[in-house]
Scaffold this motif. Structure first.
Motif, PDB file in Angstrom:
ATOM      1  N   ALA A  27       0.955  -1.144   0.269  1.00 12.54           N
ATOM      2  CA  ALA A  27       0.142   0.075  -0.028  1.00 12.54           C
ATOM      3  C   ALA A  27       0.954   0.910   0.201  1.00 12.54           C
ATOM      4  O   ALA A  27       1.886   1.309   1.059  1.00 12.54           O
ATOM      5  N   VAL A  28       0.518   2.505  -0.830  1.00  9.15           N
ATOM      6  CA  VAL A  28       1.129   3.664  -0.883  1.00  9.15           C
ATOM      7  C   VAL A  28       0.431   4.771  -0.126  1.00  9.15           C
ATOM      8  O   VAL A  28      -0.607   4.928  -0.888  1.00  9.15           O
ATOM      9  N   VAL A  29       0.386   5.250   1.151  1.00 13.57           N
ATOM     10  CA  VAL A  29       0.121   5.965   1.592  1.00 13.57           C
ATOM     11  C   VAL A  29       0.663   7.605   1.077  1.00 13.57           C
ATOM     12  O   VAL A  29       1.710   7.125   1.548  1.00 13.57           O
ATOM     13  N   ALA A  30       0.194   8.495   0.987  1.00 10.51           N
ATOM     14  CA  ALA A  30       0.521   9.194   1.330  1.00 10.51           C
ATOM     15  C   ALA A  30       0.119  11.273   1.867  1.00 10.51           C
ATOM     16  O   ALA A  30      -1.402  10.844   1.964  1.00 10.51           O
ATOM     17  N   LEU A  31       1.077  11.323   2.617  1.00  2.22           N
ATOM     18  CA  LEU A  31       0.161  12.341   3.530  1.00  2.22           C
ATOM     19  C   LEU A  31       0.454  13.934   3.440  1.00  2.22           C
ATOM     20  O   LEU A  31       1.803  13.911   2.713  1.00  2.22           O
ATOM     21  N   GLY A  32      -0.688  14.712   2.901  1.00  2.00           N
ATOM     22  CA  GLY A  32       0.086  16.288   2.498  1.00  2.00           C
ATOM     23  C   GLY A  32       0.586  16.655   3.692  1.00  2.00           C
ATOM     24  O   GLY A  32       0.579  16.256   4.749  1.00  2.00           O
ATOM     25  N   GLY A  33       1.024  17.783   2.857  1.00  2.00           N
ATOM     26  CA  GLY A  33       2.125  18.937   4.439  1.00  2.00           C
ATOM     27  C   GLY A  33       0.711  18.909   5.317  1.00  2.00           C
ATOM     28  O   GLY A  33       1.373  19.511   6.054  1.00  2.00           O
TER      29      GLY A  33
END
Length: 166
Positions: free
Chosen positions: A6-12
């Motif tokens: 799973a690729v999880v992208a957290l915004g700044g």
């Protein structure tokens, strides 16, 4: 069992929220809460790749750098160095918090953070009209002062009435 990915992208802004000052305690708490919500993926057999944004953090680093230049005569950092600085800082916070959370949940995983570089074509037409802000949202008056002082480029921020972003 084969591991899933799973690729999880957290915004700044998920790490440093708009109503916060940006203390390490605030950012750590935000990261910790987010990572707690990912434990189910690990329990379900996923390996994780966690990526993150850093616009608010880079903005704070630029302001801190500017203060160092003005107050102490320190040499300014380039934007790419500020970005790398924030990558290391955020990566460290994610790695440390994830290691602690895994331990609390009696889970064992290797955790590694890394800093990356991106090659940008200096002739890319998108560079003529940037759309992704760096840093916080300023009032029109603040933006005008900073633009005059530093030559920074600001655009109206449509998400905040009367706001401008760098």
């Amino acid at each position: 069992m084969d591991k899933k990915l799973a690729v999880v992208a957290l915004g700044g802004n998920a790490i440093l929220r708009g109503d916060q000052k940006g203390t390490m305690a605030e950012q750590n708490q935000n990261i910790r809460e987010t990572l707690e919500n990912l434990i189910y993926l690990i329990r379900d057999g996923y390996n994780l790749i966690i990526t993150h944004g850093n616009g608010p953090q880079v903005g704070n680093i630029l302001l801190s750098d500017d203060a160092g230049v003005k107050m102490y005569g320190l040499p300014p950092m380039s934007l790419d160095m500020c970005v790398a600085y924030s990558q290391g800082q955020i990566g460290y916070m994610i790695e440390r918090n994830l290691r602690n959370i895994l331990k609390e949940h009696d889970l064992s995983r290797h955790v590694v953070s890394m800093i990356s570089q991106v090659v940008v074509d200096q002739h890319d037409p998108a560079l003529q009209n940037p759309t992704k802000r760096v840093g916080k949202i300023y009032t029109k008056e603040e933006a005008d002062r900073l633009q005059a002082e530093h030559g920074w480029v600001f655009k109206e921020e449509i998400k905040v009435d009367g706001g401008a972003a760098c």
